[in-house]
Design a protein around this motif. Structure first.
Motif, short mmCIF file in Angstrom:
data_model
loop_
_atom_site.label_atom_id
_atom_site.label_comp_id
_atom_site.label_asym_id
_atom_site.label_seq_id
_atom_site.Cartn_x
_atom_site.Cartn_y
_atom_site.Cartn_z
N SER A 288 2.03 11.77 5.71
CA SER A 288 2.76 11.20 4.58
C SER A 288 4.26 11.48 4.63
O SER A 288 5.05 10.68 4.12
N GLN B 5 7.64 3.18 -0.51
CA GLN B 5 7.34 3.83 0.76
C GLN B 5 8.39 3.47 1.80
O GLN B 5 8.80 2.31 1.95
N CYS C 260 6.12 8.64 6.13
CA CYS C 260 6.19 7.39 5.36
C CYS C 260 6.25 7.77 3.88
O CYS C 260 5.39 7.39 3.09
N PRO C 261 7.28 8.52 3.50
CA PRO C 261 7.36 9.09 2.15
C PRO C 261 7.68 8.04 1.09
O PRO C 261 8.27 7.00 1.39
N LYS C 262 7.33 8.37 -0.12
CA LYS C 262 7.66 7.51 -1.26
C LYS C 262 8.93 8.02 -1.91
O LYS C 262 9.06 9.20 -2.21
#
Length: 641
Positions: free
Chosen positions: A566, A578, A569-571
């Motif tokens: 994660s 994303q 591909c962080p938010k």
């Protein structure tokens, strides 16, 4: 380039949302009483710093200059490859490349042995060595460089604009307080000429040239020597029968001196540096009253049998070669570094001067403030202790010394009579050989910072032999996995004050759960000892200070993007969108394999820590969690949660 992270909006994507905490800039609005950073000088040195700081809404920055507005022509024109890499981080390298002249070859001309009064071409050298940089060496009007930075500032959240018609007359530092300890006296050079105003600042940066009032106020002096040699420089529109007029040329005549030809942007303009008379030891160039005709006539004598027919002179100047620098680049007296942190800094010509013929002055000066900018920002944000600022003088003084020494030797060779220029061993004239030997230096690529809190030891250098610790991160081609886009890995970095960790996967790592890349990303995202966890603020995106990127050895179609950890591909942002631009793989179209090109260990992989100013700070194994944590613990303070 990324945008829309905080919601869709029309218009120019380079124009950031403005902060509500902007200064009143109405026509008769008063100057601020206090600022965080006051910059003296709207040359490239000062503007490079102002552009960086303009991105921080919480930092109040002011930049002043005694002129009524931006320059339009003249002054420096050479931008080396290292500076172009920096321009890429600011987002305007492509525009510079489109507008500028690219220096592809440098040609050398010397007297014809059979007819010494005439010159002949004796050699050509490729100006930028293969794979030394993905960027070209270019020539462009310095005023355009200013405009690129000014536009960047206008588009920033702070909408920063210079305060023209103001200059620093004097300043005083109160060492007994931490709240705006620098009292600055500003002098007006506009309608209210001579009027003074007092502004108090946390930090002051003197980018105000060789006659710097900031340097004088902190007791700095330029030490060095003069070559007692007058040179002229002119930007001209002219016709000529000289065949290499659209290539960079170094010309040495038998008895009339030397000329340096530099084609300029636009296809018609070119610059000529013309050697004029030797000066007496007690004489200055102003005593000679040189005119533009002296430059034109001198150029025609040196270039025989060729000639130039000048149609328009865009700009010209006379200068004397000198090589000088100050003892240090901040206000802390020797011996007091342990008890006192810097409040006032000098940069560029305010602390080092040299000849313009090696094309390094503007470049090295901007690198001064590119080094200083992120450090000031992180101290003012409370991320780092103010002792971090000692590293500016320590790192940049050594590089300025290298510049002055190298340029001194180059200027001496350039001004040597033809007989001396052809001396030494071998068939190649000395100034041709010296030019080749200096290519790394003139490209801005010779800078190497020594081991310090900001530069780790070379213990694991073998894991990435082509990314030398202390030197700038050397970009190479990759493919972005999410959209199969070919690009340069170094172009993932922006001038945003963030560190990059480039994690290169080992041979069999495809980032499946349990792999080395997955474990590293999970540790960085969740472990209390992780620098991402410790130093990222409560309301900040997870990659604000430390930005993890991963590179894999498989091609993009062999990787399962849905298995990426994660943190890759962080938010982010207000909407929690994303980010899909953090995972890369080797180029699959034959442009080059980054592992081979940069000597990355294929079996183990590694992580490369890159500072906000694009220099390699450390190389570590992928599982060296404690070493990574200790390195950042030596720089930053835990963020409030």
């Amino acid at each position: 380039m990324q945008y829309y992270v905080d919601g869709f909006r029309g218009g120019d994507p380079d124009r950031k949302n403005a902060t509500s905490k902007r200064r009143d800039r109405a026509e008769f609005a008063p100057l601020p009483e206090t600022v965080d950073v006051l910059i003296a000088g709207c040359g490239p040195t000062g503007l490079c710093l102002a552009a960086q700081l303009s991105q921080y809404p919480e930092i109040e920055t002011m930049i002043v200059d005694p002129t009524p507005g931006p320059i339009e022509k003249g002054k420096a024109d050479g931008i080396n490859t290292r500076t172009m890499e920096m321009f890429q981080a600011f987002g305007f390298a492509d525009q510079v490349k489109r507008e500028s002249y690219w220096v592809n070859q440098t040609n050398f001309w010397m007297p014809n042995p059979e007819k010494p009064e005439h010159i002949q071409r004796i050699g050509r050298v490729q100006d930028v060595a293969d794979d030394s940089s993905e960027m070209p060496h270019i020539l462009i009007n310095q005023a355009r460089v200013h405009e690129f930075f000014l536009e960047f500032m206008r588009n920033s959240p702070t909408r920063l604009e210079p305060d023209y018609n103001w200059a620093i007359r004097d300043l005083e530092v109160d060492t007994t307080t931490d709240e705006y300890p620098v009292t600055v006296t500003l002098e007006n050079f506009g309608v209210n000429k001579g009027e003074t105003k007092i502004v108090r600042a946390n930090y002051v940066v003197g980018a105000d040239g060789a006659r710097s009032n900031v340097r004088k106020a902190i007791g700095g002096e330029l030490h060095g020597d003069a070559a007692h040699q007058a040179w002229g420089v002119m930007d001209i529109l002219a016709n000529t029968d000289f065949p290499d007029i659209r290539q960079k040329c170094l010309i040495t005549s038998a008895h009339e001196g030397n000329v340096l030809v530099l084609p300029r942007e636009g296809g018609y303009l070119f610059r000529m540096y013309v050697e004029l008379d030797k000066l007496n030891p007690d004489e200055r160039v102003a005593n000679r009253n040189f005119t533009i005709d002296d430059l034109i006539n001198g150029a025609n004598r040196i270039m025989q049998p060729y000639s130039i027919d000048v149609k328009e002179v865009a700009w010209w100047s006379i200068y004397e070669i000198g090589h000088r620098m100050t003892d240090k680049f901040d206000d802390v007296p020797p011996g007091e570094q342990a008890t006192r942190n810097p409040r006032v800094f000098t940069a560029g010509d305010a602390c080092h001067t040299h000849s313009p013929k090696a094309g390094q002055g503007m470049n090295v000066s901007m690198q001064d403030t590119f080094n200083l900018g992120w450090k000031l920002a992180h101290v003012l944000q409370g991320r780092a202790d103010a002792s971090l600022l000692h590293s500016y003088s320590a790192e940049r003084w050594a590089e300025a010394k290298r510049l002055v020494d190298t340029d001194h030797e180059w200027a001496r060779i350039m001004s040597a009579p033809a007989g001396e220029s052809t001396m030494d061993n071998g068939d190649e004239p000395r100034f041709v050989r010296q030019f080749k030997e200096n290519l790394e230096f003139t490209g801005g690529l010779a800078v190497k910072y020594g081991e310090s809190a900001l530069i780790g030891p070379a213990t694991n250098q073998a894991l990435a032999k082509g990314q030398e610790i202390g030197r700038r991160f050397h970009s190479a081609p990759v493919v972005r996995v999410s959209d199969a886009k070919q690009m340069q890995l170094g172009h993932a970095a922006e001038a945003d004050g963030a560190w990059r960790i480039y994690a290169f996967a080992g041979k069999n790592d495809s980032s499946a759960p349990g792999s080395a890349i997955h474990k590293l990303a999970d540790w960085l995202e969740t472990n209390p000892s992780s620098p991402v966890v410790k130093f990222t603020g409560k309301d900040e995106d997870i990659d604000t200070l430390i930005d993890l990127r991963a590179v894999f050895q498989q091609t993009f179609d062999q990787l399962a993007y849905e298995q990426m950890p994660s943190l890759l591909c962080p938010k982010k942002g207000k909407l929690g969108l994303q980010d899909h631009e953090k995972v890369f793989c080797v180029d699959h179209k034959g442009v080059g394999d980054i592992y081979d090109m940069r000597g990355i260990d294929r079996e183990q992989g590694c992580m490369i820590l890159v500072r906000p100013d694009q220099y390699v700070a450390h190389i570590l194994p992928l599982d060296a969690y404690q070493e990574l944590a200790s390195f950042f613990d030596g720089i930053y303070q835990p963020a409030a949660k």
